[in-house]
Every structure is written in C-alpha cells, then in structure tokens.
Scaffold this motif. Structure first.
Motif, PDB file in Angstrom:
ATOM      1  N   GLY A 189     -14.093  -1.809   1.688  1.00  0.00           N
ATOM      2  CA  GLY A 189     -13.263  -2.190   0.441  1.00  0.00           C
ATOM      3  C   GLY A 189     -13.876  -2.712  -0.800  1.00  0.00           C
ATOM      4  N   PHE A 247      -7.970  -4.744   3.563  1.00  0.00           N
ATOM      5  CA  PHE A 247      -7.700  -4.206   2.237  1.00  0.00           C
ATOM      6  C   PHE A 247      -7.127  -3.254   1.886  1.00  0.00           C
ATOM      7  CE2 PHE A 247     -11.570  -2.607   3.823  1.00  0.00           C
ATOM      8  CZ  PHE A 247     -11.479  -1.308   3.557  1.00  0.00           C
ATOM      9  N   VAL A 248      -6.573  -2.488   2.740  1.00  0.00           N
ATOM     10  CA  VAL A 248      -6.015  -1.048   2.715  1.00  0.00           C
ATOM     11  C   VAL A 248      -4.670  -1.261   1.876  1.00  0.00           C
ATOM     12  CG1 VAL A 248      -4.813   1.025   3.631  1.00  0.00           C
ATOM     13  CG2 VAL A 248      -7.362   0.156   4.429  1.00  0.00           C
TER      14      VAL A 248
END
Lengths: 157, 346
Positions: B110, B195-196
């Motif tokens: 990320g 974090f996606v």
C-alpha cells in the motif's frame, strides 16, 4: 502539454446551408480556390511608389480584409488589424465543363494547367494567437477538394 | 464553351497563420460529426503534435514540397491569394500514449512514494497526454492506472496480482460467474487488504475485462496470461526451465477450484527456447531498438526460431511496416518446414 481545440462550426454551416454553391468549376462551396505552380512566384515585398502610381488607374493594387472567409466571431478579432495590400499578378481563365485552366501572368507569360481532384482532400486551418473565451484557437475554415495545377513551363502570350 | 476569366491578386505579405492538413476519410467523418471533439495536443519538444478525435489519435507530420500553393478567396474584384504554402500536414493514425512518467507506483503493502512534484489527476492526465479520450480509458486500465486522493497512480504488478487473486477467490467461493461483475459488489465481499480502495478493485476489474466498462465480463485468457507471465518471470528469469515443469507451476498459481485453460502460446513474446524442451523468460524492453542488433540478440539466445514465436519481438523494430516475412529476409534466413517457417541467422 498545451492543447487546442479545432472549431469545425464553419464547416458544419457550409455543409448544412444550401445557399453555398456546390458546382463551381474551380472553387469550394465557400469560394476558395487553390492554385499550385511549380517553383516560386516572385512578388514585390513592399508597395513601391511606382506601384502606388498605378494603384488608382489600373487597379494593380487593392485592399483586402478576408471578408467572408473567416468565421464571424474570428472576423471581429481580425478586423482590428489593418487591411492587407494585394497586388495584381494576372488573370485566371477557365471554362464550364472543362478541366483546362490558363493563368496569364502580367500579360507576358501564359501558364497552361488543369483542375485536379485532391486525394486526400485538404482542410484549411487558421491558427489564431488570441485565446477565445471558449478556448478555441484553431478554426477549420474549409475542405478543399480540387486545385488548379500548373506543371509546365510558362509560354509567351 | 463558356470561358470565364478572373483577375488574380496576391497579398504582398502572406498570412502565415494558415496551414493545410490532409484529410483521410475517417478524419472527414470526424470533422463533419458535430458530436466529435477534436483537439491538437502539442508535443514534448522531441515529439510530433497529435490530433485527437473522440476515439482516435493521429500523428501530425509536416511534409514540405517545392511547389507554391496559393489559397485564394473569391471577391467581386477577382481572386485574392492570402496565403502561400509549401508544406502540408499529414495525419497518420497512431496509437496514442499516456504520459506515465513520474507517476507514483503503489506497492503491494500500500506504500507509494510521495514526490514533491505535483501529481496530476486522471482527468488532467487524459487532457495532457497525446491520446484520444476513448483510447485513454482503455489504455489507462491496461497500464494499471488508478486514482487515489485525486492523484493518478500506477498499481504495481504484485498489488494487481494480490487483488486479482482475491477477486477470483470470491468469484469461485460465491459462484458469481465471470459476467456482470461490479466493483462495488466485489469491494464489499473481497477479503481485502486494509488499504485497498474501490478504485483499485475497479482498475483490476477493468484491466481484465472484455468490455472496459461496468458491469464487466472477465477475459479469462487475459487472466491466465497474467498469471503465466508472473510465474515465468519468477522462476525462469535467470535459468531455463522444463516446459512441463513450468506448466505445472503455472497451473498451481491460480486460486483453488478456479479452472482456466492454459497454453504456452498465450505467452508468446515473453520467452525463448534456449534448448529443446526448455524455456526462459525474456524481457522485450531490454532488447535493442535497432533491428539488426535485435536479430543478433535473439539468435544469441536461441539459434533457430519459429517465425510465429519470433513475431512479437519484431513488431516494434519493423518501422516501415514491411510484410513480416520480407522484413525477416533482410536480416536472417528462413526456410519452410511443413506448415511452419523457421528463421535462422545468416
């Protein structure tokens, strides 16, 4: 990376308006004519006093402001500029139903040529320096589909 | 025959703000179509300008000629030439390109490097790149492009692999099928890393879709090729490997119970065969851009080539778009063996 939009509104106007003649021998519906000669045409670079003397009598010199050529909105901007001097270079002769054209240069030389179809056609673009409110800076003035070509050497009149 | 005559005048100094452009039938259609937005994008200093319609990009090149072309307009006094041209612009259909240089790359964890340089938004990147809008969105997702906090970024290969693996896992688990997939639906079901974002899921979905718009239908050939290239790069970058061994490794990479057809032909352009029955990863971008040197490099890696397998390595050096067999003849020998064409060095 700067980008400029091409304004095609004048072309759309020409195509949608039946008042524009579609059957001219040498001109586009918008009235433009393209003449191509081999080599370079030597013209005076400035209007001399001698040319000025001939101005009134023989219409050797006229003034021009590209009236009717440019889109209306652009013409207003261009009108701020002074009219351009144009000098007579000769006479173009052509016939209905024939592809033969003749260019008489200053009544001393004769060029024989033909009307040729352009493949591909050419679009005439006008680049302006002033940025219009809508951001338009390039205008497509017309599509040219034929030209008068003079390939041979000049002959005496 | 009725002969007409017109006086001809010429401006003493021509207006140099006019240019002519050759109009191909596709360009003429675009110029006539009022819904088309046509722009000229100025280049990087060393590049040609590009004319973009809604869906196509044309490189503009100036062709000079020795003739003098006068453009005249008709007036009551006669014809008046206002510009004299000795060049015309040629519009050549090209594949537009996105200016990805300087865009941050988002890694598997990320992280992405924040630079002091201002990162453009995706919309701004589309406007400044020499590419049409239609082409931009196709290419952008192919390049793994995404927007995070209003900034254009590129997802790394490893991050794309992780997200794709998760998406396929969910599709198999929930028996969703490969059609009518929406990023919001997947975002809510994928066991994702923290974090996606939904934009990242959308990027991966569109990169592997057939239709480039939601709801997406996934292209399984693209998916198997992606896995194949990654496996090949990981295990056969520095040493050659048996083809059978590679196929087993490739097949075992997919999520459990995900069935997809694999074929070594899907990886043409990514491998060489240094010896019989073995393959090795080859990064095309590392090869020379000079055609003669490219052939030398290829023959150093593999002495005898099947033309079909060699073709992907030659497309970008065949600048004059010659017929491929004729192009090969300039630098190598070829012979026919049954249906196949074999290429060897001279």
């Amino acid at each position: 990376m700067p980008s400029v939009k091409i304004d095609c509104s004048q072309l759309h106007k020409i195509l949608s308006n039946s008042e524009y003649p579609q059957d001219s021998v040498i001109a586009t519906p918008h009235g433009l004519v393209v003449v191509e000669i081999q080599g370079v045409l030597n013209l005076p670079t400035e209007v001399t006093s001698k040319l000025n003397e001939e101005r009134t009598d023989s219409k050797t010199i006229i003034e021009d402001n590209l009236s009717g050529v440019l889109p209306d909105e652009l013409s207003q901007q261009e009108k701020g500029q002074a009219d351009r001097m144009a000098i007579k270079i000769g006479e173009l002769q052509f016939s209905e139903g024939s592809d033969q054209v003749t260019l008489l240069v200053n009544n001393t030389q004769r060029l024989n040529g033909t009307v040729e179809k352009l493949n591909p056609p050419l679009g005439l673009l006008k680049f302006t320096n002033s940025v219009h409110e809508s951001g338009k800076q390039v205008h497509l003035i017309d599509i040219i589909e034929k030209k008068c070509v003079f390939k041979t050497r000049p002959l005496p009149v | 025959m009725f002969t007409m005559s017109k006086n001809m005048y010429s401006w003493v100094t021509f207006d140099e703000s006019f240019k002519v452009i050759e109009i191909t039938p596709e360009l003429l259609r675009a110029f006539n179509d009022q819904s088309e937005s046509i722009t000229i994008k100025s280049p990087e200093p060393e590049d040609y300008p590009v004319l973009c319609t809604n869906n196509n990009s044309y490189q503009l090149r100036r062709n000079n000629h020795s003739n003098c072309m006068l453009v005249c307009h008709s007036t009551t006094q006669g014809l008046i030439s206002f510009c004299g041209l000795n060049s015309q612009l040629e519009a050549k259909l090209v594949q537009g390109k996105i200016l990805t240089q300087g865009l941050p790359i988002v890694h598997e964890n990320g992280d992405w490097q924040v630079t002091s340089k201002k990162i453009p938004s995706v919309g701004s990147l589309a406007r400044r790149s020499p590419i049409s809008e239609g082409e931009f969105w196709h290419s952008w997702h192919d390049l793994k492009g995404c927007e995070i906090e209003g900034q254009a970024v590129i997802l790394s290969d490893s991050l794309v692999s992780v997200i794709l693996h998760n998406i396929l896992g969910v599709i198999v688990r929930d028996r969703m099928g490969m059609k009518s997939l929406a990023s919001i639906e997947l975002y809510n079901t994928v066991d994702r890393l923290q974090f996606v974002t939904i934009e990242m899921i959308e990027t991966v979905l569109l990169k592997f879709s057939q239709n480039y718009e939601e709801p997406c239908t996934l292209n399984e050939r693209k998916i198997s090729q992606w896995y194949g290239i990654n496996v090949l790069r990981n295990i056969a970058r520095y040493k050659s490997i048996n083809v059978e061994e590679f196929l087993i490794a490739w097949k075992s990479e997919f999520p459990a119970f995900y069935e997809v057809e694999i074929d070594i032909e899907q990886l043409l352009g990514y491998f060489v065969r240094p010896s019989a029955g073995k393959i090795r990863y080859l990064d095309k971008s590392k090869l020379s851009s000079d055609a003669a040197t490219r052939f030398q490099e290829l023959f150093r890696l593999q002495s005898e080539w099947n033309l079909k397998e060699m073709t992907p390595y030659l497309k970008d050096v065949n600048n004059r778009n010659l017929k491929l067999e004729n192009f090969v003849m300039k630098f190598a020998k070829r012979r026919k063996v049954g249906e196949q064409i074999i290429v060897t060095s001279r």
